[in-house]
Structure formats: C-alpha cells, structure tokens
Scaffold this motif. Structure first.
Motif, PDB file in Angstrom:
ATOM      1  N   LEU A   1      12.542  46.495 -19.045  1.00 51.72           N
ATOM      2  CA  LEU A   1      11.586  47.070 -19.987  1.00 51.72           C
ATOM      3  C   LEU A   1      11.295  46.171 -21.187  1.00 51.72           C
ATOM      4  CD1 LEU A   1      12.632  50.832 -19.967  1.00 51.72           C
ATOM      5  CD2 LEU A   1      10.693  49.755 -18.790  1.00 51.72           C
ATOM      6  N   ILE A   2      12.267  45.360 -21.594  1.00 50.94           N
ATOM      7  CA  ILE A   2      12.028  44.478 -22.741  1.00 50.94           C
ATOM      8  C   ILE A   2      11.669  43.048 -22.308  1.00 50.94           C
ATOM      9  CG2 ILE A   2      13.479  45.883 -24.255  1.00 50.94           C
ATOM     10  CD1 ILE A   2      15.588  43.611 -24.165  1.00 50.94           C
ATOM     11  N   GLY A   3      11.474  42.855 -21.013  1.00 49.62           N
ATOM     12  CA  GLY A   3      11.052  41.548 -20.516  1.00 49.62           C
ATOM     13  C   GLY A   3      12.131  40.489 -20.545  1.00 49.62           C
ATOM     14  N   GLN A   4      13.399  40.900 -20.455  1.00 44.83           N
ATOM     15  CA  GLN A   4      14.514  39.957 -20.539  1.00 44.83           C
ATOM     16  C   GLN A   4      15.454  40.036 -19.330  1.00 44.83           C
ATOM     17  OE1 GLN A   4      14.744  37.643 -22.892  1.00 44.83           O
ATOM     18  NE2 GLN A   4      13.029  38.395 -24.089  1.00 44.83           N
ATOM     19  N   ILE A   5      14.977  40.525 -18.213  1.00 50.59           N
ATOM     20  CA  ILE A   5      15.838  40.689 -17.030  1.00 50.59           C
ATOM     21  C   ILE A   5      16.426  39.360 -16.554  1.00 50.59           C
ATOM     22  CG2 ILE A   5      13.920  40.604 -15.373  1.00 50.59           C
ATOM     23  CD1 ILE A   5      17.114  42.812 -15.148  1.00 50.59           C
ATOM     24  N   HIS A   6      15.749  38.279 -16.813  1.00 52.71           N
ATOM     25  CA  HIS A   6      16.249  36.956 -16.422  1.00 52.71           C
ATOM     26  C   HIS A   6      17.601  36.641 -17.051  1.00 52.71           C
ATOM     27  CE1 HIS A   6      15.390  35.071 -20.320  1.00 52.71           C
ATOM     28  NE2 HIS A   6      14.417  35.969 -20.370  1.00 52.71           N
ATOM     29  N   LEU A   7      17.931  37.318 -18.165  1.00 52.58           N
ATOM     30  CA  LEU A   7      19.204  37.049 -18.839  1.00 52.58           C
ATOM     31  C   LEU A   7      20.403  37.325 -17.938  1.00 52.58           C
ATOM     32  CD1 LEU A   7      18.509  38.430 -22.425  1.00 52.58           C
ATOM     33  CD2 LEU A   7      18.525  36.028 -21.655  1.00 52.58           C
ATOM     34  N   LEU A   8      20.292  38.316 -17.063  1.00 53.96           N
ATOM     35  CA  LEU A   8      21.423  38.608 -16.167  1.00 53.96           C
ATOM     36  C   LEU A   8      21.736  37.397 -15.301  1.00 53.96           C
ATOM     37  CD1 LEU A   8      20.843  42.298 -15.029  1.00 53.96           C
ATOM     38  CD2 LEU A   8      22.402  41.411 -16.779  1.00 53.96           C
ATOM     39  N   HIS A   9      20.705  36.804 -14.718  1.00 52.09           N
ATOM     40  CA  HIS A   9      20.917  35.616 -13.888  1.00 52.09           C
ATOM     41  C   HIS A   9      21.350  34.432 -14.746  1.00 52.09           C
ATOM     42  CE1 HIS A   9      19.570  32.018 -11.572  1.00 52.09           C
ATOM     43  NE2 HIS A   9      20.318  32.645 -10.680  1.00 52.09           N
ATOM     44  N   ASP A  10      20.714  34.258 -15.898  1.00 56.16           N
ATOM     45  CA  ASP A  10      21.055  33.133 -16.781  1.00 56.16           C
ATOM     46  C   ASP A  10      22.510  33.186 -17.231  1.00 56.16           C
ATOM     47  OD1 ASP A  10      18.379  32.447 -16.548  1.00 56.16           O
ATOM     48  OD2 ASP A  10      17.842  33.099 -18.571  1.00 56.16           O
ATOM     49  N   LEU A  11      23.007  34.383 -17.517  1.00 54.25           N
ATOM     50  CA  LEU A  11      24.375  34.528 -18.011  1.00 54.25           C
ATOM     51  C   LEU A  11      25.421  34.592 -16.905  1.00 54.25           C
ATOM     52  CD1 LEU A  11      23.786  37.189 -20.815  1.00 54.25           C
ATOM     53  CD2 LEU A  11      24.476  34.804 -21.168  1.00 54.25           C
ATOM     54  N   PHE A  12      25.104  35.276 -15.815  1.00 48.17           N
ATOM     55  CA  PHE A  12      26.132  35.609 -14.835  1.00 48.17           C
ATOM     56  C   PHE A  12      25.880  35.084 -13.418  1.00 48.17           C
ATOM     57  CE2 PHE A  12      25.728  39.296 -17.824  1.00 48.17           C
ATOM     58  CZ  PHE A  12      26.829  38.986 -18.600  1.00 48.17           C
ATOM     59  N   GLY A  13      24.707  34.558 -13.152  1.00 49.50           N
ATOM     60  CA  GLY A  13      24.394  34.124 -11.788  1.00 49.50           C
ATOM     61  C   GLY A  13      24.043  35.323 -10.936  1.00 49.50           C
ATOM     62  N   GLN A  14      24.933  35.705 -10.079  1.00 49.66           N
ATOM     63  CA  GLN A  14      24.694  36.832  -9.176  1.00 49.66           C
ATOM     64  C   GLN A  14      25.135  38.153  -9.806  1.00 49.66           C
ATOM     65  OE1 GLN A  14      27.214  37.387  -5.578  1.00 49.66           O
ATOM     66  NE2 GLN A  14      25.256  37.258  -4.495  1.00 49.66           N
ATOM     67  N   ILE A  15      24.356  39.196  -9.554  1.00 48.39           N
ATOM     68  CA  ILE A  15      24.682  40.554  -9.982  1.00 48.39           C
ATOM     69  C   ILE A  15      24.761  41.416  -8.730  1.00 48.39           C
ATOM     70  CG2 ILE A  15      23.907  42.574 -11.298  1.00 48.39           C
ATOM     71  CD1 ILE A  15      24.633  40.204 -13.089  1.00 48.39           C
ATOM     72  N   ILE A  16      25.766  42.277  -8.670  1.00 49.87           N
ATOM     73  CA  ILE A  16      25.947  43.169  -7.523  1.00 49.87           C
ATOM     74  C   ILE A  16      25.754  44.601  -8.002  1.00 49.87           C
ATOM     75  CG2 ILE A  16      27.504  43.908  -5.681  1.00 49.87           C
ATOM     76  CD1 ILE A  16      29.042  41.204  -6.223  1.00 49.87           C
ATOM     77  N   ILE A  17      24.983  45.368  -7.241  1.00 51.23           N
ATOM     78  CA  ILE A  17      24.797  46.782  -7.559  1.00 51.23           C
ATOM     79  C   ILE A  17      25.127  47.608  -6.318  1.00 51.23           C
ATOM     80  CG2 ILE A  17      23.065  46.398  -9.348  1.00 51.23           C
ATOM     81  CD1 ILE A  17      20.912  47.297  -7.281  1.00 51.23           C
ATOM     82  N   PRO A  18      25.616  48.827  -6.529  1.00 50.15           N
ATOM     83  CA  PRO A  18      25.852  49.715  -5.391  1.00 50.15           C
ATOM     84  C   PRO A  18      24.544  50.380  -4.951  1.00 50.15           C
ATOM     85  CG  PRO A  18      26.539  50.793  -7.402  1.00 50.15           C
ATOM     86  CD  PRO A  18      26.108  49.400  -7.789  1.00 50.15           C
ATOM     87  N   GLN A  19      24.583  50.992  -3.787  1.00 54.79           N
ATOM     88  CA  GLN A  19      23.403  51.673  -3.236  1.00 54.79           C
ATOM     89  C   GLN A  19      22.853  52.726  -4.192  1.00 54.79           C
ATOM     90  OE1 GLN A  19      21.637  51.258  -0.457  1.00 54.79           O
ATOM     91  NE2 GLN A  19      22.879  49.677   0.502  1.00 54.79           N
ATOM     92  N   ALA A  20      23.717  53.479  -4.859  1.00 54.36           N
ATOM     93  CA  ALA A  20      23.253  54.534  -5.763  1.00 54.36           C
ATOM     94  C   ALA A  20      22.410  53.960  -6.898  1.00 54.36           C
ATOM     95  CB  ALA A  20      24.426  55.334  -6.325  1.00 54.36           C
TER      96      ALA A  20
END
Length: 157
Positions: free
Chosen positions: A15-34
């Motif tokens: 929503l704030i246009g900063q989703i790239h920060l997750l990849h920039d900071l952590f590389g891969q992100i894992i989420i569960p199905q829910a």
C-alpha cells in the motif's frame, strides 16, 4: 536467512509502495497458504490483490505441516499458520504486527519484526526515506501510537 511473513507487513508495504524492501532486506520471504488466501481475498485492498496475483519469485508459498494447538486456534488463520510455519522452518525472523500474535510468538521463542521494524532496518541501510514512508503509512489503516512513531523518527533524524 529464513524469513516468514504474515499478511500485515506485506499488505502495508504494498500500500505504501515499498514492497521491494522485503526482498532488499531479506531476499526470500515465505508465507503460509492462509496468508496467500488472505492476500488474494476480495476483501483485501485491490493493489494487494494485484500484487499477489503476479507475485515475485522471491515470495514462496509453503503449506503448514505442523498441527495447530489451542493457543494458535485463537488467532487469525494467517497469524496462526505463520507462527506454525516459522516454528517448523526454525525461521530466523517472523514478520507480523498483531499484538496478540506477537505475544504468542515471543512466548515460543521466535524473533519478530513488524512494519515499523522493517522500515527501521531499511532506513538504517538507506533503502528508504523513513519520513516519507511513515507519512504514507499514516494514510493507511495502520495504527501506531504517536510516541512510538516519534521515537522511530527521532532515531533517524
């Protein structure tokens, strides 16, 4: 580094246009199905639905194999599955904001960060203008106390 995320950090970063920060900071992100289902749900903001429909390759969706328990069952499905997945994977970090879920998470010995922690780390690495990001965040439904927000801004001024 193994990082699991609940919906909240992803939702607000989109929503704030900063989703790239997750990849920039952590590389891969894992989420569960829910969490995937919540991000895809018709009740989610349209930009979030659009983002998850064309999710980047650094976002991995993984089923949860660990059985739930009485405490987890009291949480939102995404929060509960995120905690269980983080436990199963022995994650280095769990991204979530909900206070009730954060309490359960710390009791289970997991390391957590929320949207403000992500923005703090990004600002320390000069990946984001913190003041602008915070102003954008305040225009969403995210709630944070004025004191906490001011401490974060003072830290980087």
């Amino acid at each position: 580094m193994i990082v699991v995320s609940n919906i909240s950090p992803i939702n607000y970063l989109v929503l704030i246009g900063q989703i790239h920060l997750l990849h920039d900071l952590f590389g891969q992100i894992i989420i569960p199905q829910a969490v995937y289902r919540e991000l895809s749900d018709a009740a989610a903001p349209l930009p979030v639905q659009d983002w998850i429909a064309d999710a980047p390759d650094w976002l991995k969706i993984q089923p949860v194999s660990q059985p739930s328990d009485e405490i987890i069952d009291r949480l939102d499905p995404g929060e509960g599955e995120s905690i269980l997945l983080a436990q199963t994977l022995d994650a280095d970090l769990l991204l979530l904001d909900d206070m009730k879920a954060r309490h359960v998470t710390t009791e289970r010995g997991l390391v957590i960060a929320g949207i403000l922690g992500i923005l703090d780390q990004a600002a320390m690495r000069q990946l984001v203008d913190l003041s602008t990001a915070v102003q954008s965040l305040q225009q969403t439904s995210f709630w944070v106390s004025d004191q906490l927000l001011q401490r974060l801004l003072d830290k980087h001024s």
